[in-house]
Write a protein that holds these residues in place. Structure first.
Motif, mmCIF file in Angstrom:
data_model
loop_
_atom_site.group_PDB
_atom_site.id
_atom_site.type_symbol
_atom_site.label_atom_id
_atom_site.label_comp_id
_atom_site.label_asym_id
_atom_site.label_seq_id
_atom_site.Cartn_x
_atom_site.Cartn_y
_atom_site.Cartn_z
ATOM 1 N N ASN A 107 0.833 -1.158 0.091
ATOM 2 C CA ASN A 107 -0.088 -0.331 0.018
ATOM 3 C C ASN A 107 0.666 1.291 0.081
ATOM 4 N N ALA A 108 2.198 1.267 0.541
ATOM 5 C CA ALA A 108 2.766 2.371 0.593
ATOM 6 C C ALA A 108 3.673 2.780 -0.236
ATOM 7 N N ILE A 109 4.016 2.048 -1.224
ATOM 8 C CA ILE A 109 4.973 2.354 -2.238
ATOM 9 C C ILE A 109 4.640 3.554 -3.006
ATOM 10 N N PRO A 110 3.292 3.953 -3.373
ATOM 11 C CA PRO A 110 3.111 5.315 -4.150
ATOM 12 C C PRO A 110 3.350 6.402 -3.294
ATOM 13 N N ALA A 111 3.194 6.325 -1.730
ATOM 14 C CA ALA A 111 3.568 7.442 -1.295
ATOM 15 C C ALA A 111 5.004 7.793 -0.985
ATOM 16 N N LEU A 112 5.505 6.595 -0.906
ATOM 17 C CA LEU A 112 6.965 6.568 -0.486
ATOM 18 C C LEU A 112 8.073 7.024 -1.680
ATOM 19 N N MET A 113 7.683 6.389 -2.755
ATOM 20 C CA MET A 113 8.436 6.362 -3.785
ATOM 21 C C MET A 113 7.954 7.363 -5.125
ATOM 22 N N HIS A 114 8.226 8.362 -5.081
ATOM 23 C CA HIS A 114 7.667 9.299 -6.206
ATOM 24 C C HIS A 114 8.746 9.218 -7.233
ATOM 25 N N LYS A 115 7.998 9.538 -8.467
ATOM 26 C CA LYS A 115 9.013 9.680 -9.724
ATOM 27 C C LYS A 115 9.834 10.599 -9.511
ATOM 28 N N GLN A 116 9.634 11.488 -8.862
ATOM 29 C CA GLN A 116 10.541 12.779 -8.710
ATOM 30 C C GLN A 116 10.224 13.544 -7.197
ATOM 31 N N PRO A 117 11.279 14.382 -7.042
ATOM 32 C CA PRO A 117 10.908 14.862 -5.564
ATOM 33 C C PRO A 117 9.415 15.670 -5.517
ATOM 34 N N THR A 118 8.638 15.623 -4.556
ATOM 35 C CA THR A 118 7.465 16.171 -4.223
ATOM 36 C C THR A 118 7.620 17.099 -2.981
ATOM 37 N N PRO A 119 8.042 18.634 -3.286
ATOM 38 C CA PRO A 119 8.404 19.204 -2.102
ATOM 39 C C PRO A 119 7.319 19.419 -0.943
ATOM 40 N N GLN A 120 7.740 19.528 0.146
ATOM 41 C CA GLN A 120 6.802 19.524 1.558
ATOM 42 C C GLN A 120 6.835 21.016 1.734
ATOM 43 N N ALA A 121 7.892 21.684 1.267
ATOM 44 C CA ALA A 121 8.071 23.180 1.457
ATOM 45 C C ALA A 121 7.320 23.835 0.520
ATOM 46 N N ALA A 122 6.518 24.784 0.989
ATOM 47 C CA ALA A 122 5.565 25.621 0.025
ATOM 48 C C ALA A 122 6.639 26.881 -0.635
#
Ligand code: 1HN
Length: 372
Positions: free
Chosen positions: A30-45
């Motif tokens: 279940n966790a793979i898509p949330a953990l392994m993004h194709k590229q960085p998904t910044p948490q900072a805005a």
């Protein structure tokens, strides 16, 4: 594919996921898509703080807090709205890796000496007359100076001068926190007393141009402060030639004994965008905190225009497209800090040019900054 999705939604899988959760176990399926993004998904805005707001809040803090009374620095940190999930203070993080603050010290005040594993740097935004005492050396500060205090060195501040002083602090707090490496220690007395002549390292190193012949081994912070007139001279020299398409004219502060970044974990730059300059857009995995030292202009971050003027701070998160424009009236000077050395050490630094439209993003929105 449909079959696979159906299977992962099935009752038997759901029940099993829930069953193992009780034992503090997790289902990778279940966790793979949330953990392994194709590229960085910044948490900072991407975000911008206006100088008017910062200044007013420091003036209010001036009435309420004195370092002598509370025993702590009068510093207000820039909390990225995308990184607030650790209440009440968030991660004290301006980007995922770095912390930035503005600090006010008044004539006659002192901030106690202490040391910590986090590295710190300062950029002087206004005033003069105060000193930082780092490792026994009093370093007097003036506008535009850049000071470095790598982790582990005793440091405190004092102000024998006669005007309020404000500077920017930047530390690698979120990184050291995430790595579990935080140590902090107060100096046995209130503030360390000088053990070397004032401005000793500035004088001995000609501001970073040379090193004394017996200082050939790598040192943590052989030079404590980089003075503005020298930084400006360096930019003027660069300005005789073609600007970099992404950054205009930019220099990086380096440790004169190693040639590496002045602060081991934080890169710091001063850049000049000549009046009317418009850069091309690119993105990189390192994230950057900018302070507008002089001038005005705008930066387009992921299609949103951020207008800035003297004193403002703004954040370009990791992997965000960005391009800068300086207004036509005067040259703009941006001081910036980034986690580039951290990304390089983990072999994570990557950079990409914006591929379309001759390197410029379509502007779809304009950021509305909060005013006091
Ligand atoms: C610190 O030591 C300073 O020395 C400023 O002025 C801000 C934020 C967190 C931890 C230590 C300073 C700081 C800090």
């Amino acid at each position: 594919m449909a079959e696979k999705n159906e299977f992962f939604q099935s009752q038997i899988v759901k029940d099993f996921n829930q069953e193992i959760e009780r034992f503090h176990l997790g289902p990778l399926w279940n966790a793979i898509p949330a953990l392994m993004h194709k590229q960085p998904t910044p948490q900072a805005a991407p975000y911008l703080w206006k100088w008017e707001t910062l200044y007013q809040k420091l003036m209010e803090a001036r009435e309420i807090f004195t370092p002598d009374r509370g025993g702590e620095r009068r510093a207000i940190f820039l909390q990225n709205p995308g990184l607030k999930h650790r209440e009440p203070w968030g991660w004290a993080s301006t980007t995922q890796t770095l912390y930035a603050a503005v600090q006010l010290i008044l004539p006659g005040e002192t901030a106690p000496s202490h040391r910590h594993t986090q590295s710190a740097l300062r950029f002087i935004t206004s005033g003069s007359g105060a000193y930082s005492i780092v490792d026994g050396e009093r370093i007097f500060m003036e506008e535009g100076d850049f000071l470095t205090t790598p982790g582990g060195l005793w440091h405190g501040h004092g102000h024998p001068g006669n005007e309020p002083m404000i500077w920017m602090d930047c530390l690698d707090i979120p990184t050291i926190f995430a790595l579990g490496g935080t140590f902090f220690e107060s100096y046995p007395e209130h503030i360390q007393q000088p053990e070397k002549p004032d401005n000793y390292s500035i004088n001995r190193y000609a501001g970073g141009l040379v090193r004394p012949i017996h200082d050939r081994t790598p040192q943590k912070a052989p030079l404590g402060s980089f003075k503005w007139p020298q930084t400006l001279a360096a930019l003027n020299g660069l300005s005789r030639y073609e600007p970099d398409p992404y950054d205009g004219y930019a220099v990086e502060f380096i440790n004169p004994s190693t040639g590496k970044t002045a602060c081991p974990t934080i890169a710091s730059w001063m850049q000049k965008l000549p009046a009317g300059f418009r850069s091309k857009a690119h993105r990189h995995t390192s994230s950057t905190i900018y302070h507008v030292f002089k001038g005005e202009g705008c930066t387009v971050i992921d299609g949103v225009r951020f207008d800035w003027s003297k004193g403002d701070f703004f954040v370009v998160p990791n992997w965000a497209w960005h391009e800068h424009v300086a207004s036509s009236g005067e040259d703009a000077y941006l001081f910036s800090t980034s986690d580039l050395p951290i990304m390089e050490r983990f072999d994570l630094q990557r950079e990409e040019a914006y591929p379309e439209n001759n390197g410029h993003q379509p502007v779809t929105d304009q950021f509305q900054a909060l005013l006091p």
